[in-house]
Design an enzyme around this catalytic site. Sequence first.
Site, PDB file in Angstrom:
ATOM      1  N   ASP A   1       0.857  -1.182   0.000  1.00 14.92           N
ATOM      2  CA  ASP A   1       0.000   0.000   0.000  1.00 14.92           C
ATOM      3  C   ASP A   1       0.902   1.244   0.000  1.00 14.92           C
ATOM      4  OD1 ASP A   1      -2.891   1.115   0.511  1.00 14.92           O
ATOM      5  OD2 ASP A   1      -1.715   1.970   2.143  1.00 14.92           O
TER       6      ASP A   1
ATOM      7  N   HIS B   1      -7.146  -6.181  -1.193  1.00 15.74           N
ATOM      8  CA  HIS B   1      -6.049  -5.235  -1.003  1.00 15.74           C
ATOM      9  C   HIS B   1      -5.013  -5.693   0.019  1.00 15.74           C
ATOM     10  CE1 HIS B   1      -4.062  -1.361  -1.041  1.00 15.74           C
ATOM     11  NE2 HIS B   1      -4.211  -1.257   0.268  1.00 15.74           N
TER      12      HIS B   1
END
Length: 330
Positions: free
Chosen positions: A106, A307
Amino acid sequence: MSQQTANDVKHRLVPSPAGRVHVVEQGEGPLVLLVHGFPESWYSWRHQLPALAAAGYRAAALDVRGYGRSSKPRATDAYRMRELVEDNAAVVQALGERSAVIVGHDWGATIAADSALLRPDVFHAVGLLSVPYTPPGGPMPSEAFAHMGGTGGEEEFYVSYFQEPGRAEAEIEPDVRGWLAGFYAALSADTMPAAGSPDPHFVTRGGKLRDRFPTGALPAWLTEADLDVYAEEFERTGLTGALNRYRNMDRDWKDLTAFTGAPITQPALFIAGALDASTTWLAAAIEAFPTTLPGLSASHILENCGHWLQQEHPEATNQLLTTWLSTLPT
Protein backbone atom coordinates in the site's frame (compact mmCIF):
# COMPACT_ATOMS: atom_id res chain seq x y z
CA MET A 1 20.75 -20.30 11.72
CA SER A 2 19.24 -22.10 14.71
CA GLN A 3 15.51 -22.59 15.14
CA GLN A 4 15.72 -20.70 18.40
CA THR A 5 17.16 -17.67 16.61
CA ALA A 6 14.54 -17.88 13.85
CA ASN A 7 11.75 -17.79 16.42
CA ASP A 8 13.20 -14.89 18.40
CA VAL A 9 11.17 -11.71 17.79
CA LYS A 10 12.87 -8.53 18.97
CA HIS A 11 11.29 -5.11 19.45
CA ARG A 12 13.60 -2.13 19.46
CA LEU A 13 13.56 1.63 19.02
CA VAL A 14 16.30 2.98 16.76
CA PRO A 15 17.31 6.60 16.05
CA SER A 16 16.00 8.31 12.92
CA PRO A 17 15.52 11.84 11.57
CA ALA A 18 12.00 11.72 13.06
CA GLY A 19 13.39 10.86 16.48
CA ARG A 20 12.91 7.11 16.85
CA VAL A 21 11.54 4.29 14.74
CA HIS A 22 10.01 1.15 16.23
CA VAL A 23 11.34 -1.98 14.52
CA VAL A 24 10.33 -5.61 15.02
CA GLU A 25 12.98 -8.12 13.93
CA GLN A 26 13.14 -11.83 13.41
CA GLY A 27 15.89 -14.04 12.03
CA GLU A 28 19.47 -13.65 10.89
CA GLY A 29 20.96 -13.13 7.45
CA PRO A 30 20.57 -10.53 4.69
CA LEU A 31 18.34 -7.65 5.84
CA VAL A 32 14.79 -7.32 4.45
CA LEU A 33 13.02 -4.14 5.54
CA LEU A 34 9.21 -4.37 5.58
CA VAL A 35 7.14 -1.17 5.27
CA HIS A 36 3.40 -1.17 5.99
CA GLY A 37 0.60 0.94 4.54
CA PHE A 38 -2.55 2.72 5.75
CA PRO A 39 -4.10 2.08 8.24
CA GLU A 40 -1.79 -0.61 9.56
CA SER A 41 1.48 -1.09 11.48
CA TRP A 42 4.43 -3.46 11.69
CA TYR A 43 1.81 -6.07 12.69
CA SER A 44 0.60 -6.38 9.10
CA TRP A 45 3.83 -8.36 8.46
CA ARG A 46 3.22 -10.85 11.30
CA HIS A 47 2.97 -13.75 8.83
CA GLN A 48 6.06 -12.73 6.86
CA LEU A 49 8.49 -12.25 9.75
CA PRO A 50 8.72 -15.94 10.71
CA ALA A 51 8.64 -17.12 7.08
CA LEU A 52 11.52 -14.85 6.08
CA ALA A 53 13.46 -15.76 9.22
CA ALA A 54 13.02 -19.47 8.49
CA ALA A 55 14.28 -18.88 4.95
CA GLY A 56 17.53 -17.36 6.25
CA TYR A 57 16.80 -13.63 6.29
CA ARG A 58 16.84 -10.92 8.91
CA ALA A 59 13.30 -9.56 8.57
CA ALA A 60 12.66 -6.12 10.08
CA ALA A 61 9.14 -4.65 10.07
CA LEU A 62 8.89 -1.02 11.12
CA ASP A 63 6.21 1.38 12.24
CA VAL A 64 6.28 4.25 9.75
CA ARG A 65 6.67 7.64 11.45
CA GLY A 66 3.31 8.73 12.80
CA TYR A 67 2.29 5.13 13.54
CA GLY A 68 2.54 2.84 16.54
CA ARG A 69 5.58 3.33 18.72
CA SER A 70 7.54 5.43 16.22
CA SER A 71 7.93 9.18 16.66
CA LYS A 72 5.10 11.45 15.56
CA PRO A 73 6.33 14.91 14.55
CA ARG A 74 3.71 17.64 14.87
CA ALA A 75 4.38 19.39 11.56
CA THR A 76 2.31 18.10 8.64
CA ASP A 77 5.20 18.52 6.23
CA ALA A 78 7.34 16.21 8.39
CA TYR A 79 5.56 13.32 6.65
CA ARG A 80 6.76 14.11 3.13
CA MET A 81 8.28 11.27 1.14
CA ARG A 82 11.89 12.41 1.39
CA GLU A 83 11.64 12.29 5.18
CA LEU A 84 10.24 8.75 5.15
CA VAL A 85 12.99 7.59 2.79
CA GLU A 86 15.62 8.93 5.16
CA ASP A 87 13.92 7.16 8.07
CA ASN A 88 14.29 3.89 6.18
CA ALA A 89 17.95 4.53 5.42
CA ALA A 90 18.54 5.41 9.08
CA VAL A 91 16.94 2.14 10.20
CA VAL A 92 19.29 0.15 7.96
CA GLN A 93 22.27 1.99 9.44
CA ALA A 94 21.00 1.61 13.01
CA LEU A 95 20.67 -2.14 12.47
CA GLY A 96 24.34 -2.25 11.58
CA GLU A 97 23.89 -2.88 7.86
CA ARG A 98 25.00 -1.02 4.77
CA SER A 99 22.22 -2.16 2.47
CA ALA A 100 18.91 -3.99 2.46
CA VAL A 101 16.08 -5.29 0.33
CA ILE A 102 13.00 -3.15 0.92
CA VAL A 103 9.46 -4.49 0.58
CA GLY A 104 6.32 -2.40 1.01
CA HIS A 105 2.54 -2.73 0.88
CA ASP A 106 0.00 0.00 0.00
CA TRP A 107 1.59 3.35 0.96
CA GLY A 108 4.53 1.26 2.04
CA ALA A 109 4.97 0.14 -1.58
CA THR A 110 5.27 3.75 -2.71
CA ILE A 111 7.63 4.51 0.17
CA ALA A 112 9.69 1.44 -0.75
CA ALA A 113 9.79 2.40 -4.41
CA ASP A 114 10.90 5.94 -3.65
CA SER A 115 13.48 4.62 -1.19
CA ALA A 116 14.96 2.53 -3.99
CA LEU A 117 14.78 5.50 -6.35
CA LEU A 118 16.32 8.09 -4.02
CA ARG A 119 18.75 5.85 -2.11
CA PRO A 120 20.03 3.14 -4.48
CA ASP A 121 23.20 3.13 -2.38
CA VAL A 122 21.18 1.61 0.49
CA PHE A 123 18.34 -0.33 -1.13
CA HIS A 124 19.59 -2.85 -3.67
CA ALA A 125 16.24 -4.52 -4.45
CA VAL A 126 12.57 -3.61 -4.01
CA GLY A 127 9.35 -5.58 -3.60
CA LEU A 128 6.03 -3.84 -4.21
CA LEU A 129 2.74 -5.23 -2.89
CA SER A 130 -0.64 -3.93 -4.12
CA VAL A 131 0.49 -0.56 -5.47
CA PRO A 132 2.61 -0.53 -8.65
CA TYR A 133 5.45 1.89 -9.24
CA THR A 134 4.50 5.07 -11.03
CA PRO A 135 7.46 7.37 -11.73
CA PRO A 136 7.28 10.92 -10.34
CA GLY A 137 5.68 13.49 -12.59
CA GLY A 138 2.34 13.95 -14.27
CA PRO A 139 -0.40 16.26 -13.00
CA MET A 140 -0.38 17.62 -9.45
CA PRO A 141 -2.03 14.92 -7.31
CA SER A 142 -4.62 17.12 -5.62
CA GLU A 143 -5.84 18.36 -8.99
CA ALA A 144 -6.01 14.83 -10.41
CA PHE A 145 -7.94 13.48 -7.42
CA ALA A 146 -10.36 16.42 -7.47
CA HIS A 147 -11.58 15.23 -10.87
CA MET A 148 -12.21 11.64 -9.74
CA GLY A 149 -15.67 12.28 -8.26
CA GLY A 150 -18.82 11.26 -10.07
CA THR A 151 -20.57 13.33 -12.69
CA GLY A 152 -21.69 16.61 -11.19
CA GLY A 153 -19.29 16.28 -8.28
CA GLU A 154 -21.71 14.39 -6.05
CA GLU A 155 -18.88 12.11 -4.91
CA GLU A 156 -15.42 12.78 -3.54
CA PHE A 157 -12.43 10.45 -3.86
CA TYR A 158 -11.20 9.15 -0.50
CA VAL A 159 -7.71 10.62 -0.99
CA SER A 160 -9.17 14.12 -1.33
CA TYR A 161 -11.31 13.43 1.74
CA PHE A 162 -8.21 12.43 3.72
CA GLN A 163 -6.22 15.49 2.63
CA GLU A 164 -8.20 18.05 4.62
CA PRO A 165 -6.69 18.25 8.14
CA GLY A 166 -9.01 17.05 10.88
CA ARG A 167 -11.84 15.93 8.62
CA ALA A 168 -11.19 12.19 8.51
CA GLU A 169 -10.05 12.20 12.14
CA ALA A 170 -13.50 13.51 13.13
CA GLU A 171 -15.08 10.49 11.44
CA ILE A 172 -12.64 7.81 12.59
CA GLU A 173 -11.50 8.65 16.11
CA PRO A 174 -14.87 8.43 17.93
CA ASP A 175 -15.03 4.73 16.94
CA VAL A 176 -11.60 3.61 15.82
CA ARG A 177 -12.25 -0.11 16.11
CA GLY A 178 -15.55 -0.03 14.23
CA TRP A 179 -14.14 2.18 11.50
CA LEU A 180 -11.09 -0.02 10.98
CA ALA A 181 -13.25 -3.14 10.83
CA GLY A 182 -15.37 -1.58 8.10
CA PHE A 183 -12.40 -0.25 6.15
CA TYR A 184 -10.59 -3.58 6.20
CA ALA A 185 -13.78 -5.41 5.19
CA ALA A 186 -14.49 -2.98 2.34
CA LEU A 187 -11.22 -3.88 0.62
CA SER A 188 -11.09 -7.63 1.42
CA ALA A 189 -12.01 -10.24 -1.18
CA ASP A 190 -14.51 -12.09 1.01
CA THR A 191 -16.34 -9.08 2.46
CA MET A 192 -16.08 -6.26 -0.10
CA PRO A 193 -19.34 -4.76 -1.38
CA ALA A 194 -20.99 -6.63 -4.25
CA ALA A 195 -20.48 -5.43 -7.80
CA GLY A 196 -22.78 -2.52 -8.51
CA SER A 197 -22.84 -1.32 -4.89
CA PRO A 198 -21.64 2.20 -4.07
CA ASP A 199 -17.85 2.26 -4.26
CA PRO A 200 -16.29 2.53 -0.77
CA HIS A 201 -13.37 4.50 -2.22
CA PHE A 202 -15.70 7.48 -2.61
CA VAL A 203 -17.61 9.68 -0.19
CA THR A 204 -21.03 11.11 -0.94
CA ARG A 205 -20.94 14.89 -0.57
CA GLY A 206 -21.88 15.68 3.01
CA GLY A 207 -21.50 12.03 4.05
CA LYS A 208 -18.82 9.87 5.59
CA LEU A 209 -16.55 7.23 4.13
CA ARG A 210 -17.92 4.59 6.50
CA ASP A 211 -21.42 5.06 5.07
CA ARG A 212 -20.36 2.64 2.32
CA PHE A 213 -18.49 0.12 4.45
CA PRO A 214 -19.95 -3.38 4.76
CA THR A 215 -21.24 -4.44 8.16
CA GLY A 216 -21.32 -7.87 9.73
CA ALA A 217 -18.60 -10.52 9.89
CA LEU A 218 -14.94 -9.62 9.80
CA PRO A 219 -12.85 -10.74 6.82
CA ALA A 220 -11.52 -14.29 7.22
CA TRP A 221 -7.95 -13.03 7.61
CA LEU A 222 -8.80 -10.67 10.50
CA THR A 223 -9.52 -12.13 13.93
CA GLU A 224 -11.02 -10.12 16.77
CA ALA A 225 -7.59 -10.24 18.42
CA ASP A 226 -5.91 -8.89 15.26
CA LEU A 227 -8.43 -6.06 15.11
CA ASP A 228 -7.74 -5.28 18.76
CA VAL A 229 -4.01 -4.87 18.00
CA TYR A 230 -4.69 -2.32 15.27
CA ALA A 231 -7.44 -0.52 17.17
CA GLU A 232 -5.44 -0.22 20.38
CA GLU A 233 -2.54 1.39 18.54
CA PHE A 234 -4.68 3.97 16.74
CA GLU A 235 -6.75 4.69 19.84
CA ARG A 236 -3.48 5.55 21.56
CA THR A 237 -1.84 7.53 18.76
CA GLY A 238 -4.79 9.02 16.90
CA LEU A 239 -4.92 9.05 13.10
CA THR A 240 -3.29 12.37 12.22
CA GLY A 241 0.23 11.01 11.77
CA ALA A 242 -1.05 8.28 9.44
CA LEU A 243 -3.29 10.65 7.47
CA ASN A 244 -0.50 13.20 7.06
CA ARG A 245 0.99 10.93 4.40
CA TYR A 246 -1.96 11.85 2.15
CA ARG A 247 -1.51 15.53 3.01
CA ASN A 248 1.97 15.65 1.52
CA MET A 249 1.30 14.32 -1.95
CA ASP A 250 1.58 17.74 -3.60
CA ARG A 251 4.79 18.44 -1.66
CA ASP A 252 6.18 15.09 -2.85
CA TRP A 253 5.25 15.99 -6.41
CA LYS A 254 7.37 19.15 -6.10
CA ASP A 255 10.18 17.52 -4.10
CA LEU A 256 10.70 14.74 -6.66
CA THR A 257 10.67 16.90 -9.80
CA ALA A 258 14.29 15.94 -10.52
CA PHE A 259 13.16 12.30 -10.79
CA THR A 260 10.30 12.87 -13.23
CA GLY A 261 9.87 9.75 -15.35
CA ALA A 262 12.82 7.99 -13.71
CA PRO A 263 12.85 4.18 -13.73
CA ILE A 264 13.88 2.01 -10.79
CA THR A 265 16.67 -0.19 -12.08
CA GLN A 266 17.27 -2.49 -9.09
CA PRO A 267 15.85 -6.02 -9.07
CA ALA A 268 12.12 -5.77 -8.35
CA LEU A 269 9.07 -7.87 -7.56
CA PHE A 270 5.37 -6.97 -7.85
CA ILE A 271 2.43 -8.79 -6.25
CA ALA A 272 -1.19 -7.63 -6.30
CA GLY A 273 -4.70 -8.91 -5.66
CA ALA A 274 -6.99 -9.53 -8.61
CA LEU A 275 -9.89 -7.92 -6.71
CA ASP A 276 -7.92 -4.89 -5.52
CA ALA A 277 -8.99 -1.60 -7.10
CA SER A 278 -5.32 -0.61 -7.38
CA THR A 279 -4.80 -3.47 -9.83
CA THR A 280 -7.42 -2.13 -12.24
CA TRP A 281 -7.11 1.62 -11.68
CA LEU A 282 -3.34 1.45 -12.12
CA ALA A 283 -3.33 -1.12 -14.92
CA ALA A 284 -1.41 1.28 -17.15
CA ALA A 285 1.35 1.52 -14.55
CA ILE A 286 1.61 -2.28 -14.48
CA GLU A 287 1.74 -2.40 -18.27
CA ALA A 288 4.58 0.15 -18.21
CA PHE A 289 6.83 -2.01 -16.00
CA PRO A 290 9.20 -2.96 -18.85
CA THR A 291 10.12 0.74 -18.97
CA THR A 292 9.62 1.83 -15.36
CA LEU A 293 10.92 -1.33 -13.64
CA PRO A 294 13.48 -2.76 -16.08
CA GLY A 295 14.86 -4.99 -13.29
CA LEU A 296 11.49 -6.60 -12.58
CA SER A 297 11.94 -10.31 -11.90
CA ALA A 298 8.25 -11.23 -11.82
CA SER A 299 4.76 -9.78 -11.56
CA HIS A 300 2.05 -11.82 -9.84
CA ILE A 301 -1.70 -11.25 -9.57
CA LEU A 302 -3.28 -13.36 -6.82
CA GLU A 303 -6.79 -14.61 -7.58
CA ASN A 304 -9.59 -14.17 -5.04
CA CYS A 305 -7.48 -11.58 -3.26
CA GLY A 306 -8.27 -8.02 -2.26
CA HIS A 307 -6.05 -5.23 -1.00
CA TRP A 308 -4.55 -6.79 2.15
CA LEU A 309 -2.73 -9.51 0.25
CA GLN A 310 0.04 -10.50 2.67
CA GLN A 311 -2.66 -11.03 5.30
CA GLU A 312 -5.36 -12.45 3.00
CA HIS A 313 -2.97 -14.91 1.32
CA PRO A 314 0.08 -15.16 3.59
CA GLU A 315 1.33 -18.52 2.35
CA ALA A 316 1.28 -17.50 -1.31
CA THR A 317 2.86 -14.16 -0.49
CA ASN A 318 5.59 -15.80 1.59
CA GLN A 319 6.38 -18.28 -1.17
CA LEU A 320 6.65 -15.55 -3.79
CA LEU A 321 8.79 -13.36 -1.54
CA THR A 322 11.22 -16.07 -0.47
CA THR A 323 11.55 -17.43 -4.00
CA TRP A 324 12.38 -13.95 -5.31
CA LEU A 325 14.77 -13.20 -2.48
CA SER A 326 16.65 -16.42 -3.21
CA THR A 327 17.43 -15.11 -6.72
CA LEU A 328 19.07 -11.92 -5.48
CA PRO A 329 22.84 -11.58 -5.21
CA THR A 330 24.04 -11.53 -1.60
